[in-house]
Design a protein around this motif. Sequence first.
Motif, short mmCIF file in Angstrom:
data_model
loop_
_atom_site.label_atom_id
_atom_site.label_comp_id
_atom_site.label_asym_id
_atom_site.label_seq_id
_atom_site.Cartn_x
_atom_site.Cartn_y
_atom_site.Cartn_z
N ALA A 36 0.82 -1.21 0.00
CA ALA A 36 0.00 0.00 0.00
C ALA A 36 0.85 1.26 0.00
O ALA A 36 0.36 2.35 -0.31
CB ALA A 36 -0.93 0.00 1.21
N TYR A 37 2.12 1.14 0.35
CA TYR A 37 3.00 2.31 0.32
C TYR A 37 3.19 2.79 -1.12
O TYR A 37 3.09 3.97 -1.39
CB TYR A 37 4.35 1.98 0.96
CG TYR A 37 5.25 3.18 1.11
CD1 TYR A 37 5.01 4.12 2.12
CD2 TYR A 37 6.31 3.40 0.24
CE1 TYR A 37 5.82 5.24 2.24
CE2 TYR A 37 7.12 4.52 0.36
CZ TYR A 37 6.87 5.43 1.37
OH TYR A 37 7.67 6.54 1.50
N GLY B 139 -1.03 1.55 -3.12
CA GLY B 139 -2.29 1.58 -2.38
C GLY B 139 -3.46 2.13 -3.16
O GLY B 139 -4.61 1.73 -2.94
N TRP C 248 -2.98 -3.76 4.59
CA TRP C 248 -2.37 -2.58 3.96
C TRP C 248 -0.88 -2.55 4.31
O TRP C 248 -0.50 -2.21 5.43
CB TRP C 248 -3.06 -1.32 4.46
CG TRP C 248 -4.52 -1.23 4.17
CD1 TRP C 248 -5.54 -1.85 4.84
CD2 TRP C 248 -5.14 -0.47 3.13
NE1 TRP C 248 -6.74 -1.53 4.28
CE2 TRP C 248 -6.53 -0.68 3.23
CE3 TRP C 248 -4.65 0.36 2.12
CZ2 TRP C 248 -7.44 -0.08 2.36
CZ3 TRP C 248 -5.55 0.97 1.27
CH2 TRP C 248 -6.94 0.74 1.38
N VAL D 18 1.55 -0.60 4.35
CA VAL D 18 1.82 0.83 4.25
C VAL D 18 3.18 1.23 4.84
O VAL D 18 3.66 2.32 4.60
CB VAL D 18 0.67 1.65 4.90
CG1 VAL D 18 0.68 1.48 6.41
CG2 VAL D 18 0.72 3.10 4.48
N LEU E 245 2.81 8.17 7.73
CA LEU E 245 2.23 6.94 7.20
C LEU E 245 0.74 6.86 7.51
O LEU E 245 -0.05 6.34 6.70
CB LEU E 245 2.97 5.72 7.75
CG LEU E 245 4.41 5.58 7.26
CD1 LEU E 245 5.10 4.41 7.95
CD2 LEU E 245 4.47 5.42 5.74
N HIS F 50 -0.95 8.94 4.92
CA HIS F 50 -0.95 8.22 3.64
C HIS F 50 -2.03 7.13 3.63
O HIS F 50 -2.79 6.99 2.67
CB HIS F 50 0.43 7.62 3.40
CG HIS F 50 0.61 6.92 2.10
ND1 HIS F 50 0.25 7.48 0.89
CD2 HIS F 50 1.11 5.69 1.79
CE1 HIS F 50 0.52 6.64 -0.09
NE2 HIS F 50 1.04 5.54 0.43
N LEU F 51 -2.11 6.39 4.72
CA LEU F 51 -3.11 5.32 4.83
C LEU F 51 -4.52 5.89 4.78
O LEU F 51 -5.39 5.36 4.08
CB LEU F 51 -2.89 4.54 6.13
CG LEU F 51 -3.86 3.41 6.44
CD1 LEU F 51 -3.83 2.34 5.34
CD2 LEU F 51 -3.53 2.78 7.80
N ILE G 241 -2.54 -3.63 9.34
CA ILE G 241 -1.39 -2.83 8.90
C ILE G 241 -0.16 -3.72 8.93
O ILE G 241 0.12 -4.37 9.94
CB ILE G 241 -1.21 -1.59 9.79
CG1 ILE G 241 -2.42 -0.67 9.60
CG2 ILE G 241 0.10 -0.87 9.46
CD1 ILE G 241 -2.52 0.45 10.60
N SER H 197 5.33 -3.31 3.87
CA SER H 197 4.97 -3.41 2.45
C SER H 197 5.45 -4.70 1.82
O SER H 197 4.83 -5.23 0.91
CB SER H 197 5.50 -2.21 1.67
OG SER H 197 6.91 -2.15 1.74
#
Length: 197
Positions: free
Chosen positions: A93-94, A97, A119, A121, A136, A139-140, A163, A166
């Motif tokens: 997801a980083y 995503g 995710w 992330v 982060l 971002h999430l 979570i 990645s």
Amino acid sequence: DAVTKALAMKSRWQIQKFAPFAERVICFIDEPSLSAYGSSTYVGVLREDVVAILAEVIEAIHAEGALAGVHCCGNTEWPILIDAGADIVNFDAYEFGHTIAMYPDEVKAHLQRGGILAWGVVPTSEAIRRETVETLGDHLEKMMDNLAAKGIDKQLIVEQAIITPSCGTGSMTDGDAEAVFRIAPQLTRAMRTKYGF
């Protein structure tokens, strides 16, 4: 066919070994090649074959009473994993995503039947050196909001989320790997506090 059956048997063996130590085992299939699906290199690979092969291993995992997760560290056609019966879809997801929102109908059905999005992330690259729980988390939230904007309840997205890093940390320096494993649970706690669970 032999490789698929060997993976199915290996999955069942691992679950049996871990079962005494947990209420419920999660068995992950790591599928890095799936990010190349649809490219010219794999033009002869049919979608239904990919789904069938993954489904056979996932069915073996389910037969042992475990949850089946599939991790793909690049971009792919995410409904393939959902159609194969994965309980947990784990993605980078980083970097990718935003791509999960390209399949809102399939993702919504996955979540509504109890499926989980993992995710990934927390970056497993040198990018971890410049990231914090706050950056982060922002971002999430943007990625989750993007998915919610496609008609999926945000609370459902949050409640059905895990979570994770990645990708793997095996090639990282010790310090960077430690940062990944420090930040991931901190971000989880921050999200749980924010959403009250």
